[in-house]
Design an enzyme around this catalytic site. Structure first.
Site, PDB file in Angstrom:
ATOM      1  N   GLY A 137       0.805  -1.213   0.000  1.00  0.00           N
ATOM      2  CA  GLY A 137       0.000   0.000   0.000  1.00  0.00           C
ATOM      3  C   GLY A 137       0.836   1.260   0.000  1.00  0.00           C
ATOM      4  CB  ALA A 138       4.283   1.794  -0.944  1.00  0.00           C
ATOM      5  CG  ASN A 139      -0.932   3.456  -4.135  1.00  0.00           C
ATOM      6  OD1 ASN A 139      -1.345   3.631  -2.989  1.00  0.00           O
ATOM      7  ND2 ASN A 139      -1.611   2.767  -5.042  1.00  0.00           N
ATOM      8  N   GLY A 160      -0.382   8.092   1.257  1.00  0.00           N
ATOM      9  CA  GLY A 160      -0.508   8.117   2.698  1.00  0.00           C
ATOM     10  C   GLY A 160       0.695   7.603   3.459  1.00  0.00           C
ATOM     11  N   GLY A 218       1.959   4.612   3.716  1.00  0.00           N
ATOM     12  CA  GLY A 218       2.839   3.722   2.972  1.00  0.00           C
ATOM     13  C   GLY A 218       3.826   4.482   2.111  1.00  0.00           C
ATOM     14  CB  SER A 270      -5.637   1.184  14.195  1.00  0.00           C
ATOM     15  OG  SER A 270      -6.489   2.215  14.666  1.00  0.00           O
ATOM     16  CE1 TYR A 298      -8.801   0.161   9.929  1.00  0.00           C
ATOM     17  CE2 TYR A 298      -9.209   1.192  12.059  1.00  0.00           C
ATOM     18  CZ  TYR A 298      -8.386   0.984  10.968  1.00  0.00           C
ATOM     19  OH  TYR A 298      -7.151   1.586  10.906  1.00  0.00           O
TER      20      TYR A 298
END
Length: 292
Positions: free
Chosen positions: A20-22, A24, A26, A137, A163
Site C-alpha cells: 500500500g505504498a502509493n 498516505g 505507505g 491502530s 475495522y
C-alpha cells in the site's frame, strides 16, 4: 516530550517491501526508507498509481502488483519473488468500509487487513532477514476480542467493529508470529506500529463518505499529524531497538514523537493469538514455513 535524538541506520544494500505504498502512510514510509538507502519495492494494487508515487521517491524503487483482497494475487507476488527482504512492511489497509467480501469470500476488512498480510508474510518469510512490521491502530482496543464464532460478522456487522477486529488481528498476528520465530530459532523480529491520528485519505474512504470526508477535513486540519509524521512509528519499529512483538506508536497516544505504545489486554492474549493463527491457516491454506 522525550528529546533524545534517534539515530537512523544506513540501509544501503537492503530491500524493503512496503504494501500500500502509493499514498498516505505507505508512501511516506517508502520515502523514509529510501532516504536511508534501502531499495524499496512498492507492493500496490494499482501499478499506474504506484509508478507515479515511485517517481517522487528519492533512491531505488520498484513497483509490483499486489491485491491483498485476492489470495491468488498474494501467491503470484510471492512466487515471483527472489532475493532477500530486509524489511517487510505490512502497511496496506482499508478502514470502516461498508460490508463487502474479498475475492475469496472473506469479510472485506478482516480479509484485506489481516488474512492478506498473514498469507503474504508466511509465503515470503524464508526471504526475510530483518523484520516484519505490521500496521495496527489504536482502534484495536475498540473491540474486546476476535469473534471466533462469527469472524465475518454475519451478525451485527458495523464498519468500525469490523475495522477494530481486523486491527486487533494484526496485533495478535504479530504476537504469534514472534512466538513461532523464536521457537524456530530465527533472528527475524515481528513488531507492530500505529500512526496515531494522521491526516491521510484512509478515513474518507469508508461508509458515509460525504459526512466522513467533511468531518475528516476538519479533524485533520485541527488535530491530526501529517502522513509523514504518522509514518514515523513505522520507521521506528523498522529501525530502532524494540522488543520482540513490540508495538510502536506516538508517545502521546494519538500524536507526538514515536516510542513504545500501549496495547489492550485482548491484544496480549497468547491463546487467542494461537487460535487466530490456526483459523488463518485454515482460511488461507498458508502455513508457517520455518522448522524448529
Amino acid at each position: 516530550m522525550n528529546s533524545t535524538p534517534v539515530a537512523l541506520p544506513d540501509l544501503t544494500g537492503t530491500t524493503a517491501v512496503v504494501t500500500g505504498a502509493n499514498s498516505g502512510l505507505g508512501l511516506e514510509t517508502a520515502r523514509a526508507l529510501a532516504r536511508l538507502g534501502s531499495r524499496v519495492v512498492l507492493a500496490v494494487r494499482d501499478e499506474d498509481r504506484g509508478r507515479a508515487a515511485a517517481a517522487d521517491i528519492p533512491g531505488e524503487t520498484e513497483v509490483r502488483r499486489l491485491d491483498l483482497a485476492d489470495l491468488s494475487s498474494v501467491r503470484a507476488f510471492a512466487e515471483a519473488w527472489s532475493g532477500d527482504i530486509h524489511l517487510l512492511i505490512n502497511n496496506a489497509g482499508i478502514m470502516a468500509v461498508p460490508r463487502g467480501r474479498t475475492a475469496d469470500g472473506f469479510e472485506l476488512q478482516f480479509g484485506t487487513n489481516h488474512l492478506g498480510h498473514f498469507a503474504l508474510t508466511n509465503l515470503l518469510l524464508e526471504h526475510v532477514t530483518g523484520r516484519v512490521v505490521t500496521l495496527s491502530s489504536g482502534l484495536h482496543a475498540s473491540v474486546r476480542g476476535i469473534r471466533f464464532d462469527d469472524v465475518d460478522l454475519e451478525r451485527g456487522y458495523t464498519p468500525y467493529r469490523a475495522y477494530g477486529q481486523s486491527k486487533l488481528a494484526n496485533l495478535l498476528f504479530t504476537l504469534e508470529l514472534q512466538r513461532r520465530l523464536t521457537e524456530a530459532g530465527s533472528p527475524v523480529l515481528s513488531v507492530a506500529a500505529h500512526p496515531g491520528y494522521a491526516a491521510t485519505n484512509l478515513q474518507s474512504h469508508g461508509a458515509g463518505v460525504l459526512f466522513r470526508t467533511l468531518l475528516t477535513r476538519v479533524g485533520n486540519r485541527l488535530f491530526a499529524q501529517s502522513a509523514a509524521v504518522g509514518a514515523l512509528p513505522t520507521v521506528y519499529a523498522a529501525t530502532q531497538e524494540i522488543p520482540p512483538a513490540g508495538f510502536a506508536g506516538p508517545r502521546g497516544a494519538m500524536r507526538g514523537a514515536p516510542g513504545l505504545s500501549w496495547r489492550s489486554p485482548a491484544a496480549r492474549d497468547g491463546a487467542a493469538a494461537r487460535r487466530l493463527w490456526e483459523l488463518s491457516e485454515e482460511r488461507t491454506g498458508v502455513s508457517f514455513p520455518l522448522k524448529a
